[in-house]
Scaffold this motif. Structure first.
Motif, mmCIF file in Angstrom:
data_model
loop_
_atom_site.group_PDB
_atom_site.id
_atom_site.type_symbol
_atom_site.label_atom_id
_atom_site.label_comp_id
_atom_site.label_asym_id
_atom_site.label_seq_id
_atom_site.Cartn_x
_atom_site.Cartn_y
_atom_site.Cartn_z
ATOM 1 N N ALA A 104 -11.891 -2.028 1.537
ATOM 2 C CA ALA A 104 -10.721 -2.881 1.332
ATOM 3 C C ALA A 104 -11.031 -4.178 0.610
ATOM 4 O O ALA A 104 -10.126 -4.813 0.060
ATOM 5 C CB ALA A 104 -10.060 -3.200 2.670
ATOM 6 N N ASN A 105 -12.300 -4.581 0.594
ATOM 7 C CA ASN A 105 -12.634 -5.902 0.042
ATOM 8 C C ASN A 105 -14.041 -5.871 -0.544
ATOM 9 O O ASN A 105 -15.021 -5.715 0.186
ATOM 10 C CB ASN A 105 -12.530 -6.958 1.147
ATOM 11 N N CYS A 150 -0.266 -3.704 -3.948
ATOM 12 C CA CYS A 150 -1.415 -2.795 -3.817
ATOM 13 C C CYS A 150 -1.022 -1.340 -3.622
ATOM 14 O O CYS A 150 -1.641 -0.621 -2.841
ATOM 15 C CB CYS A 150 -2.381 -3.256 -2.729
ATOM 16 N N SER A 189 0.836 -1.201 0.000
ATOM 17 C CA SER A 189 0.000 0.000 0.000
ATOM 18 C C SER A 189 0.878 1.262 0.000
ATOM 19 O O SER A 189 1.673 1.458 -0.922
ATOM 20 C CB SER A 189 -0.958 -0.051 1.193
ATOM 21 N N SER A 200 -5.010 -7.769 -5.799
ATOM 22 C CA SER A 200 -6.201 -8.608 -5.617
ATOM 23 C C SER A 200 -7.372 -7.969 -6.338
ATOM 24 O O SER A 200 -7.619 -6.764 -6.180
ATOM 25 C CB SER A 200 -6.533 -8.760 -4.132
ATOM 26 N N GLY A 247 -8.617 -9.021 -0.965
ATOM 27 C CA GLY A 247 -8.691 -7.579 -1.068
ATOM 28 C C GLY A 247 -7.386 -6.889 -0.730
ATOM 29 O O GLY A 247 -6.296 -7.426 -0.952
ATOM 30 N N HIS A 248 -7.475 -5.695 -0.170
ATOM 31 C CA HIS A 248 -6.296 -4.859 0.057
ATOM 32 C C HIS A 248 -5.291 -5.505 1.005
ATOM 33 O O HIS A 248 -4.093 -5.227 0.923
ATOM 34 C CB HIS A 248 -6.746 -3.503 0.613
ATOM 35 N N ASP A 259 -9.783 -5.835 -4.277
ATOM 36 C CA ASP A 259 -9.280 -4.619 -3.638
ATOM 37 C C ASP A 259 -9.944 -3.391 -4.257
ATOM 38 O O ASP A 259 -9.789 -3.120 -5.453
ATOM 39 C CB ASP A 259 -7.764 -4.545 -3.823
#
Length: 314
Positions: free
Chosen positions: A173-174, A139, A115, A242, A271-272, A245
């Motif tokens: 996030a997901n 990400c 991130s 992902s 996700g993230h 994400d």
């Protein structure tokens, strides 16, 4: 096997005007110890703090196979907080100075950013390429013409409560999380909500804590490596993401990987938080980091059979 409690350290960096908190642990598996030990310099995300359970999960995912060197960025965790402007270049130069001070005999090392940490890692690689053996970007987009992640600074404006911020983060996030999921998977919802809410309170009463968050988010908003991305071709790079994400959509990562001309794997689950949430992620990255450079296939995704690289943690 769960990681043992680790003793953290502080590193004074007078030339940078900061003191950074860091931890080093692993590898726990014997087959990756000794002469097979591989250092992974791990750069964590926005407002990350090694005291937080959710941030430690990223570390825990890799310590079985790798010697993980993680730290708190300036303005977060137990590192120096300064009420003054800073840039992504400042964060990258902090990372370079810390790596050179703590591991003078182990460079270059593999670097993995998650991130915000992936954004810092891009600047680190562009400014200090001699320190990096291989680069993994999870990400974290390029910014600029390549697009930017969700504006999480909007979660920290006046009027947004801690509870509201946590709920926004959970769903953003997901993409698999929605109201139906919340009702169907009540125990999972409660676990995630409880952990994130608890982490939000870490360091809450410490002087300058909120100032540090705002200074880091200001730097994040200025992130842009798009024009210089082709320079990363001299470093073997892997971009991971992902499809679930919604903070950093895989379309941005695909665009970044194509501009670099590097490998990509954008189908992780979770996700993230996929580096910690998908049990297949870190074994894949561990295998990729240990693969001889001459066998790389630049510009193409590597879709290896997962059974060939995944081994249960022991």
């Amino acid at each position: 096997m769960a990681p043992k409690a680790v003793q953290g350290h502080f590193c004074e960096l007078p030339e940078r005007g900061v003191k950074l908190y860091y931890e080093i642990q692993g590898p726990m598996r014997r087959d990756f110890q000794g002469d097979k030990e591989e250092v992974l310099f791990l750069l964590l995300g926005s407002v990350a703090d090694l005291r937080k359970t959710t941030d430690q999960q990223f570390v825990n995912a890799g310590v079985g196979m790798l010697k993980v060197f993680a730290y708190d960025h300036r303005n977060s965790g137990r590192s120096t907080i300064k009420d003054e402007p800073c840039t992504m270049e400042d964060y990258a130069d902090d990372a370079a100075a810390l790596l050179q001070a703590v591991m003078p005999d182990r460079r270059p090392v593999s670097v993995m950013g998650v991130s915000f940490g992936a954004m810092v890692a891009q600047h680190l690689a562009l400014r200090h390429p001699q320190l990096i053996k291989k680069l993994v970007l999870c990400c974290g987009p390029s910014g600029g013409e390549g697009g930017m992640s969700y504006p999480i600074h909007e979660w920290y404006v006046p009027g947004v409560s801690m509870e509201d911020r946590v709920v926004r983060r959970i769903f953003q996030a997901n993409s698999s999380r929605d109201d139906a999921w919340k009702e169907r998977c009540k125990s999972e919802w409660e676990m995630v909500h409880t952990l994130l809410l608890r982490d939000e309170k870490v360091g809450l009463e410490e002087p300058l804590r909120q100032v540090g968050i705002q200074r880091q988010l200001e730097a994040r908003r200025g992130h842009d490596t798009w024009q210089r991305l082709p320079e990363l071709q001299k470093i073997e790079t892997l971009v991971c993401g992902s499809p679930e994400d919604q903070i950093t959509p895989v379309e941005l990562l695909e665009k970044m990987a194509n501009r670099v001309g590097c490998e990509k794997k954008l189908d992780f689950e979770g996700g993230h938080a996929f580096p910690a949430a998908d049990a297949k992620c870190m074994p894949f990255i561990n295998d990729w980091l240990r693969r001889p450079r001459e066998s790389a296939t630049n510009g193409h995704s590597i879709l290896w059979p997962l059974g060939a690289i995944w081994q249960p943690m022991v």
